[in-house]
Design a protein around this motif. Sequence first.
Motif, PDB file in Angstrom:
ATOM      1  N   LEU A 180     -12.738  -0.314   0.099  1.00 12.79           N
ATOM      2  CA  LEU A 180     -12.244   0.974   0.603  1.00 12.79           C
ATOM      3  C   LEU A 180     -12.906   2.153  -0.106  1.00 12.79           C
ATOM      4  CD1 LEU A 180      -9.795  -0.922   1.745  1.00 12.79           C
ATOM      5  CD2 LEU A 180      -8.766   1.317   2.047  1.00 12.79           C
ATOM      6  N   CYS A 207       0.836  -1.210   0.000  1.00  9.99           N
ATOM      7  CA  CYS A 207       0.000   0.000   0.000  1.00  9.99           C
ATOM      8  C   CYS A 207       0.877   1.268   0.000  1.00  9.99           C
ATOM      9  CB  CYS A 207      -0.919   0.004   1.218  1.00  9.99           C
ATOM     10  SG  CYS A 207      -1.933   1.497   1.262  1.00  9.99           S
ATOM     11  N   PRO A 208       0.752   2.094  -1.020  1.00 12.44           N
ATOM     12  CA  PRO A 208       1.592   3.292  -1.093  1.00 12.44           C
ATOM     13  C   PRO A 208       1.101   4.401  -0.182  1.00 12.44           C
ATOM     14  CG  PRO A 208       0.091   3.249  -2.943  1.00 12.44           C
ATOM     15  CD  PRO A 208      -0.163   1.996  -2.172  1.00 12.44           C
ATOM     16  N   ALA A 209      -0.118   4.235   0.381  1.00 13.82           N
ATOM     17  CA  ALA A 209      -0.690   5.287   1.213  1.00 13.82           C
ATOM     18  C   ALA A 209      -0.358   5.077   2.692  1.00 13.82           C
ATOM     19  CB  ALA A 209      -2.205   5.335   1.016  1.00 13.82           C
ATOM     20  N   ILE A 226      -1.518   2.754   4.739  1.00 10.54           N
ATOM     21  CA  ILE A 226      -2.602   2.295   5.609  1.00 10.54           C
ATOM     22  C   ILE A 226      -2.607   0.766   5.645  1.00 10.54           C
ATOM     23  CG2 ILE A 226      -4.110   4.303   5.480  1.00 10.54           C
ATOM     24  CD1 ILE A 226      -5.543   3.223   3.202  1.00 10.54           C
ATOM     25  N   CYS A 249      -5.388   2.706  -5.851  1.00  9.67           N
ATOM     26  CA  CYS A 249      -4.475   2.151  -6.864  1.00  9.67           C
ATOM     27  C   CYS A 249      -4.787   0.693  -7.179  1.00  9.67           C
ATOM     28  CB  CYS A 249      -3.029   2.271  -6.387  1.00  9.67           C
ATOM     29  SG  CYS A 249      -2.642   1.212  -4.988  1.00  9.67           S
ATOM     30  N   GLY A 250      -5.427  -0.022  -6.253  1.00 11.50           N
ATOM     31  CA  GLY A 250      -5.821  -1.406  -6.515  1.00 11.50           C
ATOM     32  C   GLY A 250      -4.762  -2.444  -6.207  1.00 11.50           C
TER      33      GLY A 250
HETATM   34  S1  SF4 Z   1      -6.200   0.769  -3.171  1.00  4.63           S
HETATM   35 FE1  SF4 Z   1      -5.926   2.076  -1.369  1.00  4.63          FE
HETATM   36  S2  SF4 Z   1      -5.661   0.658   0.333  1.00  4.63           S
HETATM   37 FE2  SF4 Z   1      -5.330  -0.519  -1.555  1.00  4.63          FE
HETATM   38  S3  SF4 Z   1      -3.125  -0.451  -1.846  1.00  4.63           S
HETATM   39 FE3  SF4 Z   1      -3.990   1.257  -3.025  1.00  4.63          FE
HETATM   40  S4  SF4 Z   1      -3.908   3.012  -1.623  1.00  4.63           S
HETATM   41 FE4  SF4 Z   1      -3.607   1.170  -0.378  1.00  4.63          FE
END
Ligand code: SF4
Length: 485
Positions: A452, A403-405, A407, A435-436
């Motif tokens: 999400l 996860c690049p965010a 979380i 981003c998926g």
């Molecule tokens: S879709 Fe959202 S939760 Fe999933 S990896 Fe990407 S940023 Fe993270």
Amino acid sequence: MKFESFSGEAKKVKFRGGYNILLKGKPEGAVKVMPEPKVLYLPLRSERFTFSEVLVKDGDRVNGGDALARDPDNHDVPLLTPRAGTVRLKALENHIVLEDVAHRDEHADIAEEEMSHIAQEMGAGGIKRYKLLSLGAWQFFYDAFTGALPDPLGTPQAIIISTLSLEPFVTRGDVLLHKRLLNFTRGLEHLQSLLEYQPIYLAMPDVSSEFANLVRNQIRGYAWAKMLEVPLTYPYDNFAILARRLELRRDKGPIWGVRTEGVLAVDRALTMTKPCTVRIVSVGGMGVNGPAHLKVVPGYPIERIREKYVFEPAARVINGGVLTGRAFTAEDVGIDAECRGITVLPELREREFLGFIRPGWSRSSYSDCFLSSMRKRFAERLTTGMRGEERPCVACNFCEEVCPAGIMPYLVHKYLYADLIEEAEQARVDLCVECGLCSYVCPSKIDVRKQLIEAKVLIEKEKEEIRQEQLRQEEARKQAEEKTE
Ligand code: SF4
Ligand code: SF4
């Protein structure tokens, strides 16, 4: 990531998460021109827009570049016709059909009297913004944090331009720029002329390639452009990720995100005053015969592309990349105004009894795309059935790793499963950039991204309801005070 201005100052910026996706079916760099169509099917919906205000009547003869409809909820962004033809409004639901389509013929759909009116009210900058909107270039602009269409009259705190396309298999920036570097740099200059002192960041691959060197040489001397060197890992080209890494804060004003095709559209609109109605669309994936880039116009029949490129009898055809795209349905007949690529995956349609416990790599699935585990780098043969069916979360942590965010997607998934919306909000669902990757790497084939996105919408809706309720209470309090006075 390293970024530097051409005055010499350099700063390192760090990324987290991300994953290099290597899949078979990558489109080649050459652009093929599809045969001219006789009929166009222009969808009244695309990813961000709903062109609900139709401006033409059934039977009207229109010219290339005319506005057929507009989206009143998105600053009146127009749906332009790419060719001359006769309008049919009732031939196909949710589309404007154009019959007797002429070969290339376009004119600038700009009324002179409107231009002089704008010049009086807003000056030269106003005319530029008006041209960008009415000639179809504005639709290539994104709010970096939300992905929405920014206000064409607003002033951003910065513009981020990305020449990268890291999601398989959307149109690549280097393909778009082939022989059009001059148009690109002119587009950059036009963008700069819309700003006062705000910076423009130009995201480039951090590798030394012929293409990157050409761009570097071309923009040397532009003190206002700061170069960002970005590792080729998905999704580091995401505007929200780039903005956060640059420490640009959302509350300090909008940040515009523009990709290569947007800069070229700006040049076309402002240098030539011509409508931006041609698209370079990739067609790639395991179900494609000779993955390529195609030159098409919006409204081009998807069936014509399917006939020529899709060899799999059972294939899932996706509008966009494998991770964030949406599968076309029978209702989608023409290429929409925002399409950046078509991905085709061989589809396993039959669900097997207890398929999820059977061994083997290829099992039926209802989702667009999953990989299930991070593996060593080799080109994967991606189908919709890769690695089996949906199972419960096994707490493997893969989703958090990529996860690049920053979380924990599995945690949010668990909260949502238990209906704990407040806890999901505290786990910072709002930071998700959609981003998926979490869905892609999940060995249990849980569509975490979809969950999400739904949670974000729900939380936003609840917050809005609370805001409205507070406003109502405030209004009631004021009225009560006035009465007692
Ligand atoms: S879709 Fe959202 S939760 Fe999933 S990896 Fe990407 S940023 Fe993270
Ligand atoms: S949601 Fe999927 S990837 Fe994330 S921990 Fe659970 S099983 Fe692993």
